[in-house]
Design an enzyme around this catalytic site. Sequence first.
Site, short mmCIF file in Angstrom:
data_model
loop_
_atom_site.label_atom_id
_atom_site.label_comp_id
_atom_site.label_asym_id
_atom_site.label_seq_id
_atom_site.Cartn_x
_atom_site.Cartn_y
_atom_site.Cartn_z
N SER A 227 -92.79 -45.41 8.39
CA SER A 227 -93.16 -45.28 9.80
C SER A 227 -92.14 -44.35 10.46
O SER A 227 -90.98 -44.30 10.06
CB SER A 227 -93.20 -46.65 10.48
OG SER A 227 -91.98 -47.33 10.30
N THR A 260 -89.29 -48.51 7.62
CA THR A 260 -88.96 -47.68 8.78
C THR A 260 -88.33 -46.37 8.31
O THR A 260 -87.77 -46.31 7.22
CB THR A 260 -87.89 -48.36 9.66
OG1 THR A 260 -86.71 -48.57 8.86
CG2 THR A 260 -88.39 -49.65 10.24
N ASP A 261 -88.40 -45.36 9.15
CA ASP A 261 -87.54 -44.20 8.93
C ASP A 261 -86.11 -44.66 9.19
O ASP A 261 -85.88 -45.72 9.79
CB ASP A 261 -87.93 -43.02 9.83
CG ASP A 261 -87.33 -41.71 9.32
OD1 ASP A 261 -86.44 -41.75 8.44
OD2 ASP A 261 -87.73 -40.63 9.81
N TRP A 262 -85.16 -43.86 8.77
CA TRP A 262 -83.74 -44.30 8.65
C TRP A 262 -83.06 -44.56 9.98
O TRP A 262 -82.49 -43.68 10.60
CB TRP A 262 -82.99 -43.27 7.82
CG TRP A 262 -82.88 -43.70 6.39
CD1 TRP A 262 -81.73 -43.76 5.66
CD2 TRP A 262 -83.91 -44.12 5.51
NE1 TRP A 262 -82.00 -44.23 4.39
CE2 TRP A 262 -83.32 -44.46 4.27
CE3 TRP A 262 -85.30 -44.31 5.63
CZ2 TRP A 262 -84.04 -44.93 3.18
CZ3 TRP A 262 -86.02 -44.77 4.55
CH2 TRP A 262 -85.38 -45.07 3.35
N GLY A 263 -83.06 -45.78 10.39
CA GLY A 263 -82.49 -46.15 11.67
C GLY A 263 -83.54 -46.94 12.40
O GLY A 263 -84.20 -46.45 13.31
#
Length: 764
Positions: A227, A260-263
């Site tokens: 995402s 998730t994308d990183w963060g």
Amino acid sequence: MITTFLHLCGLLIGTVAILPSTEVLTNANVDEIVRQMTLEEKATLCVGGHISNSVPGAAGYTRPVERLGIPATVLADGPAGLRINPVREGSESTYYCTGFPIGTLLASSWDVNLVSEVTSAIGNEVLEYGVDVLLAPGVNIHRNPLCGRNFEYFSEDPVLSGNMAAAYINGVQSNKVGTSIKHFAGNNQETNRNENDARISTRALREIYLKNFEIAIRKANPWTVMSSYNKINGQYTQQSEDLLTKVLRDDWGYQGIVMTDWGSKAATVDASKAGNDLMEPGNEGEIARIIDAVRSGVLSEEILDRNVRNILNYIVKTPSFRKYQHSDRPDLAGHAEIARRAAGESIVLLRNEESTLPLGTDNKVALYGIGAMDFVAGGTGSGNVNKAYVVNLAEGLRNAGYSLDEDLLSYYESYIAYDKAAQKMKSNGNRPNWGGFASHKYSEIPVEQAAVNVQAANNDAAVIVIGRNAGEGSDRNLVADFELSEVERNLINTVSNTFHKEGKKVIVVLNVGGVIETASWKNLADAIVLPWSPGQEGANAIGDILSGKVNPSGKLPMTFPLAYFDHPSSINFPYDKAGAGDGLMSPVIGRGWQREAQKNVDFSEYEEGIWVGYRYFDTNDKAVSYPFGYGLSYTTFKYSNAIVRATSDGFVASVKVTNTGKVAGKEVVEVYVDAPEGGLEKPSKELKAFAKTALLQPGESETLSFRISRYELSSFNEEANRWECAAGRYSVMFGSNVSDIRASASCNISRTETFAVSDAYISR
Ligand code: BGC
């Protein structure tokens, strides 16, 4: 055997309720393992974390639960190859990966078999370097030419993009490793990408920005989906049940995991509820939030179990789970050959006046442009592959057999050497890490008329390379990036005037990551070749194209407009903020980090709706520099025998393609449909299918056929919230590009058919 024994022990102990069972994960007992997991273990599994002794340079991990035989798994970046650290402390060995062509160049091949071949090689490196999932492909639509990550993505069209993604995923996953299709969804700009709200109509979402993902997911079933960071219509995609459950799983039947994308964002629990199974890269706070939410009843344990079950079903497929003994020695030499061939099959020939190309290798070439020596193989950021070498353009042309003006090259070489030394002094020997050298693109340096006079006298032809580098975290500039810089303009002017006076040809090579302006200068060039950023072997492939060893067959996966502001999204994109980066929050005195929402930064209105790329240009007869799907060949093709036949589900269309020229070549056939309105405004042409012929010898023909379903012919009716394949006459056009239709036929669909979807996004 052992498992059965342990299982029995578990049951026996279970009956006397002394110890938890010691049953370990198998691919047949996921539900049982979920039952045995403690709340802490479940929360831990849903949150990534750093794992020691794993693969240095990997982007993330899933955590192990050793008690239950659940291994950690390793996630590493793509898409132009695997991204891991090339050297390791305490090891003499190296761990380089192959730098393949960027996504945009792969899409320019319009060849799904070629893409799968490339990505089977990438998948093999993933497997042999001990990685479980490649964080690729990136499939976001090229909504605007300035998006800094367009190079990783495929196209402005969802059908081309979705089919390329499916081919990509199938190739990688044929190695029994996973992919992560990204960034789901609406991540079409880098400026303030963490917070930007992409405001998109339901129709544009369904037809354009989700369609590419839909095609890939239905055709290739990626193990994971990533995402994105941004919001869609006010809600972070990571926390959107509409997106991650209703669209992805209910409408499309997806069964893998979402990470998730990183963060990941603060609202971990909302993400878990929405259908975002895994938080990456993960931190302890997220684990605590999940545990607290279950304890306090804010998050039901059933939902958590659902996510855990998805993750376990993913884990049992991984090489880490099956304890695959990786070699750390993929066939890099073999893969380099694939990279070269793939680039050659994808390079686009934009212009070729008076058959300037192919250029005999007996010609002596003056190679201009700093990119001759500072060649851009790929983009920067997480998409930057750590490759062992990059063939620069001078080497590529020499390898093809050309002799080069070495004095001219030493001009560029000495400048680069001087600048490297200067940079080193400035930074005290340290280089920035994020992309490192790869992110430093030398600006063009001026040429002097007197020198060019001598070069024009001493050489037979000029090749000018125009170079650009783009990367993650910021968008491109309009000035001196989309447009040429003054120095580049002077370079093209001076070289072409001088060489043309001598009756000698000028060829421009566009070593760029995204679309640039071409209309104002293209007439100065006799030929223009577009290799994009073609990977570590790309310069050899350019040599193959210039010399005629390979006949170009690539075509544009997007439109080249006359000017930036012709683009339908131009003013609703941060064209004046480029370079500002992905975190643009700035303080307002007295209001902490709050500030007024800024257009194109905090929110972007997708006012153009479905009129993205050629859908807009073609329907409105707006002139372009090069249309969608455009690309020349050294031979010519004739299209004939166009036939469309109705089937119970849609139609089958076919066309015969004949090589009418003098050399062997391949042709991409693009199938466009003009559908009856059925109460909706529709583009004059929409790409519905495409294929590339085999290598046809002069005089040889091939008949290509395409099956197109009614669902694929449908448009999305926002009012009724459903897909509709309207009754009426469908015109089917076989094009060499969107503006060059070579044959057509039509077919009637007698009654309207509709396809229901969930109620996602209908409240906008
Ligand atoms: C990028 C992703 C990438 C991830 C891991 C993020 O910043 O947007 O594309 O996969 O980092 O490196």
